[in-house]
Design a protein around this motif. Structure first.
Motif, PDB file in Angstrom:
ATOM      1  N   SER A   1      -0.250   7.120 -13.883  1.00  0.00           N
ATOM      2  CA  SER A   1       0.641   7.792 -12.931  1.00  0.00           C
ATOM      3  C   SER A   1      -0.148   8.470 -11.813  1.00  0.00           C
ATOM      4  N   GLU A   2      -1.328   8.967 -12.152  1.00  0.00           N
ATOM      5  CA  GLU A   2      -2.140   9.573 -11.101  1.00  0.00           C
ATOM      6  C   GLU A   2      -2.538   8.532 -10.051  1.00  0.00           C
ATOM      7  N   GLU A   3      -2.887   7.350 -10.537  1.00  0.00           N
ATOM      8  CA  GLU A   3      -3.293   6.295  -9.615  1.00  0.00           C
ATOM      9  C   GLU A   3      -2.129   5.884  -8.719  1.00  0.00           C
ATOM     10  N   ARG A   4      -0.978   5.789  -9.331  1.00  0.00           N
ATOM     11  CA  ARG A   4       0.226   5.461  -8.570  1.00  0.00           C
ATOM     12  C   ARG A   4       0.446   6.505  -7.472  1.00  0.00           C
ATOM     13  N   ASP A   5       0.333   7.757  -7.846  1.00  0.00           N
ATOM     14  CA  ASP A   5       0.553   8.827  -6.874  1.00  0.00           C
ATOM     15  C   ASP A   5      -0.444   8.758  -5.728  1.00  0.00           C
TER      16      ASP A   5
ATOM     17  N   ARG B   1       4.767  -1.285  -6.426  1.00  0.00           N
ATOM     18  CA  ARG B   1       5.556  -2.083  -7.370  1.00  0.00           C
ATOM     19  C   ARG B   1       4.913  -3.449  -7.557  1.00  0.00           C
ATOM     20  N   LYS B   2       4.468  -4.019  -6.454  1.00  0.00           N
ATOM     21  CA  LYS B   2       3.840  -5.333  -6.536  1.00  0.00           C
ATOM     22  C   LYS B   2       2.549  -5.269  -7.358  1.00  0.00           C
ATOM     23  N   LEU B   3       1.732  -4.277  -7.110  1.00  0.00           N
ATOM     24  CA  LEU B   3       0.488  -4.156  -7.870  1.00  0.00           C
ATOM     25  C   LEU B   3       0.776  -3.965  -9.355  1.00  0.00           C
ATOM     26  N   GLU B   4       1.747  -3.132  -9.622  1.00  0.00           N
ATOM     27  CA  GLU B   4       2.022  -2.787 -11.023  1.00  0.00           C
ATOM     28  C   GLU B   4       2.629  -3.940 -11.805  1.00  0.00           C
ATOM     29  N   THR B   5       3.233  -4.870 -11.105  1.00  0.00           N
ATOM     30  CA  THR B   5       3.806  -6.016 -11.814  1.00  0.00           C
ATOM     31  C   THR B   5       2.758  -6.692 -12.677  1.00  0.00           C
ATOM     32  N   ASN B   6       1.538  -6.704 -12.168  1.00  0.00           N
ATOM     33  CA  ASN B   6       0.516  -7.473 -12.862  1.00  0.00           C
ATOM     34  C   ASN B   6      -0.692  -6.669 -13.317  1.00  0.00           C
ATOM     35  N   SER B   7      -0.828  -5.471 -12.784  1.00  0.00           N
ATOM     36  CA  SER B   7      -1.978  -4.659 -13.146  1.00  0.00           C
ATOM     37  C   SER B   7      -1.492  -3.280 -13.558  1.00  0.00           C
ATOM     38  N   PRO B   8      -1.878  -2.818 -14.723  1.00  0.00           N
ATOM     39  CA  PRO B   8      -1.425  -1.505 -15.177  1.00  0.00           C
ATOM     40  C   PRO B   8      -2.049  -0.393 -14.341  1.00  0.00           C
ATOM     41  N   LEU B   9      -1.234   0.597 -14.000  1.00  0.00           N
ATOM     42  CA  LEU B   9      -1.738   1.754 -13.274  1.00  0.00           C
ATOM     43  C   LEU B   9      -1.287   3.016 -13.994  1.00  0.00           C
TER      44      LEU B   9
ATOM     45  N   ILE C   1     -11.899   4.991  -0.979  1.00  0.00           N
ATOM     46  CA  ILE C   1     -12.009   6.146  -1.878  1.00  0.00           C
ATOM     47  C   ILE C   1     -11.251   5.877  -3.173  1.00  0.00           C
ATOM     48  N   LEU C   2     -10.084   5.279  -3.042  1.00  0.00           N
ATOM     49  CA  LEU C   2      -9.292   5.009  -4.251  1.00  0.00           C
ATOM     50  C   LEU C   2      -9.911   3.917  -5.111  1.00  0.00           C
ATOM     51  N   THR C   3     -10.354   2.834  -4.483  1.00  0.00           N
ATOM     52  CA  THR C   3     -10.890   1.744  -5.310  1.00  0.00           C
ATOM     53  C   THR C   3     -12.179   2.175  -6.007  1.00  0.00           C
ATOM     54  N   ARG C   4     -12.898   3.103  -5.380  1.00  0.00           N
ATOM     55  CA  ARG C   4     -14.156   3.528  -6.003  1.00  0.00           C
ATOM     56  C   ARG C   4     -13.925   4.627  -7.034  1.00  0.00           C
ATOM     57  N   SER C   5     -12.819   5.327  -6.919  1.00  0.00           N
ATOM     58  CA  SER C   5     -12.552   6.403  -7.875  1.00  0.00           C
ATOM     59  C   SER C   5     -11.799   5.903  -9.099  1.00  0.00           C
ATOM     60  N   TYR C   6     -10.973   4.902  -8.898  1.00  0.00           N
ATOM     61  CA  TYR C   6     -10.128   4.428  -9.993  1.00  0.00           C
ATOM     62  C   TYR C   6     -10.344   2.927 -10.154  1.00  0.00           C
ATOM     63  N   TYR C   7     -11.003   2.556 -11.229  1.00  0.00           N
ATOM     64  CA  TYR C   7     -11.299   1.128 -11.350  1.00  0.00           C
ATOM     65  C   TYR C   7     -10.024   0.305 -11.481  1.00  0.00           C
ATOM     66  N   ARG C   8      -8.955   0.924 -12.013  1.00  0.00           N
ATOM     67  CA  ARG C   8      -7.714   0.149 -12.140  1.00  0.00           C
ATOM     68  C   ARG C   8      -7.150  -0.230 -10.772  1.00  0.00           C
ATOM     69  N   ILE C   9      -7.319   0.661  -9.816  1.00  0.00           N
ATOM     70  CA  ILE C   9      -6.845   0.342  -8.466  1.00  0.00           C
ATOM     71  C   ILE C   9      -7.696  -0.779  -7.876  1.00  0.00           C
TER      72      ILE C   9
END
Lengths: 246, 246
Positions: free
Chosen positions: A22-26, A12-20, A117-125
């Motif tokens: 649904s896959e990234e959220r999961d 929730r905190k991340l999403e407040t300011n950075s769009p994610l 793994i997540l930060t390298r797979s999903y640039y939004r993360i």
DNA sequence: CGTGTGCTTGAATACGATCAAATGCGGTGG
DNA sequence: CCACCGCATTTGATCGTATTCAAGCACACG
């Protein structure tokens, strides 16, 4: 076993300011998390350590601090539930400061590898976490201005303003009152003041009718007056809502 | 028209601490760059602005600063050639501080979009920039400790130690002597001191035979003594070489 | 040779630190 | 229920560091 709840708070905190997406959220919600309890006043990670994990604050209040040669402490930042105060250890091997609890706290240990793994797979993360560290840097800047150039009363007021604004942003305050589980020596160490002086100036702020503070409960009695004393402008927190609040 | 040279300096700095593949290096070297000249004491970007570019320091000395209500200034960081001090503007829309020149300076303007394409295409590039911002945060922490908890002489000594270490890291000093193009009011503003007091304590440091400082030339006469006074430990700069230097 | 900028110095003052001790308060055990 | 303990807070007195105000100096530059 509220692991899901704690990860949700992070997302929730991340999403407040950075769009994610649904896959990234999961993926974030599926991060492995080992909960660990700490008593108040204990170190979670110490200066000089090299860790393979980072720490999600689940419950309690956590701070960074350094100790100087003559034993004095400088508290560098405060971290509320939902923060990962040592996310930087992903990219910087060695801790250059301590991370400790101010209250009893629950911390979720997450292996670097899982996050990487997540930060390298999903640039939004990656961008979401990066952005959090940038906001933290903005808070450092504001604290530096306070310690370097503001009077003691102004600094104290500023701490109150910032703390309640952050607590409100994560839903732990109504904007008027909140828990402030800091002793006066701890507040002094965050502001670069001595305990005694801090106490005396705090008294003045109380007597001016700006706040009430008793047994770790902070109540704002005059928000406008407090902001004015603190020269508080929440822009530096880069919260989406904060600007509208003003 | 040394654009290539300036980008090479950037890449060299990134590569010191973050591995890059040759394709990534090439992409960085191909970033579009528009050079712009600034006189000393002028703002490059101001508080409140929202920009679509970031700034590579090509020549000169640049700083961040904020002005408080009564007009006092706090300098928050110093930036040498090869730095992109406002890389954060990629992810944080609004400037919460000013970016200004301390000397005449040349700055390379790079569109956000060009950088964003690279950080999103190559996670190593994103991590390299991210890491730079994390080191910057580490420097903020160290400054905060200095301003909050160290004596004036110690702070002054610390600034000298840090500055020459950074200059040495980018090849602009031999570790013994370097340009320090700061006026005394500027040093004072970086350390949270008044000019007068700063001057008097600087005099003591000079008389103790630790440094020589004349017409913007800093010479370290007693590195060990200076480090001791400053409690300087270069670990927080997270330079690969710095630890071996000690 | 004058002028400006940055540096240096002195004196008075204020802010904050340090030292020392007292008070208040929640929790524990008698 | 009360006495006592430990911790945090509060207060007073003194000291020291840093600020402010004000002037003088030195060197670079026109």
């Amino acid at each position: 076993m509220d692991k899901d709840h704690y990860l949700e708070r992070l997302v929730r905190k991340l999403e407040t300011n950075s769009p994610l997406q649904s896959e990234e959220r999961d993926q974030l919600l599926r991060l492995p998390l080992v909960l660990k309890q700490f008593e108040a006043g204990h170190d979670i990670v110490s200066e000089g350590e090299r860790t393979k994990n980072c720490c999600l604050v689940a419950e309690g209040l956590v701070c960074r601090y350094k100790i100087v040669g003559d034993g004095q402490r400088q508290i560098l930042s405060l971290h509320l539930p939902g923060d990962i105060p040592d996310i930087h250890s992903l990219l910087i091997e060695q801790m250059d400061h301590n991370l400790g609890t101010l209250t009893a706290a629950t911390v979720g240990i997450i292996p670097h590898e899982a996050v990487r793994i997540l930060t390298r797979s999903y640039y939004r993360i990656a961008e979401a976490f990066w952005r959090e560290t940038l906001v933290e840097a903005a808070i450092y800047r504001e604290w530096m201005v306070g310690i370097g150039r503001r009077s003691a009363p102004s600094r104290i007021a500023h701490l109150f303003c910032e703390f309640i604004t952050k607590m409100t942003a994560i839903g732990l305050s109504d904007g008027k009152t909140c828990e402030l589980p800091l002793t006066q020596p701890e507040i002094a160490d965050a502001l670069g003041l001595s305990t005694v002086h801090m106490n005396k100036k705090l008294r003045e702020i109380r007597q001016a009718g700006l706040v009430r503070l008793r047994s770790n409960k902070l109540t704002i009695l005059d928000w406008k007056g407090l902001c004015q004393l603190a020269e508080f402008d929440p822009d530096y927190l880069h919260l989406r809502e904060a600007s509208s609040k003003k």
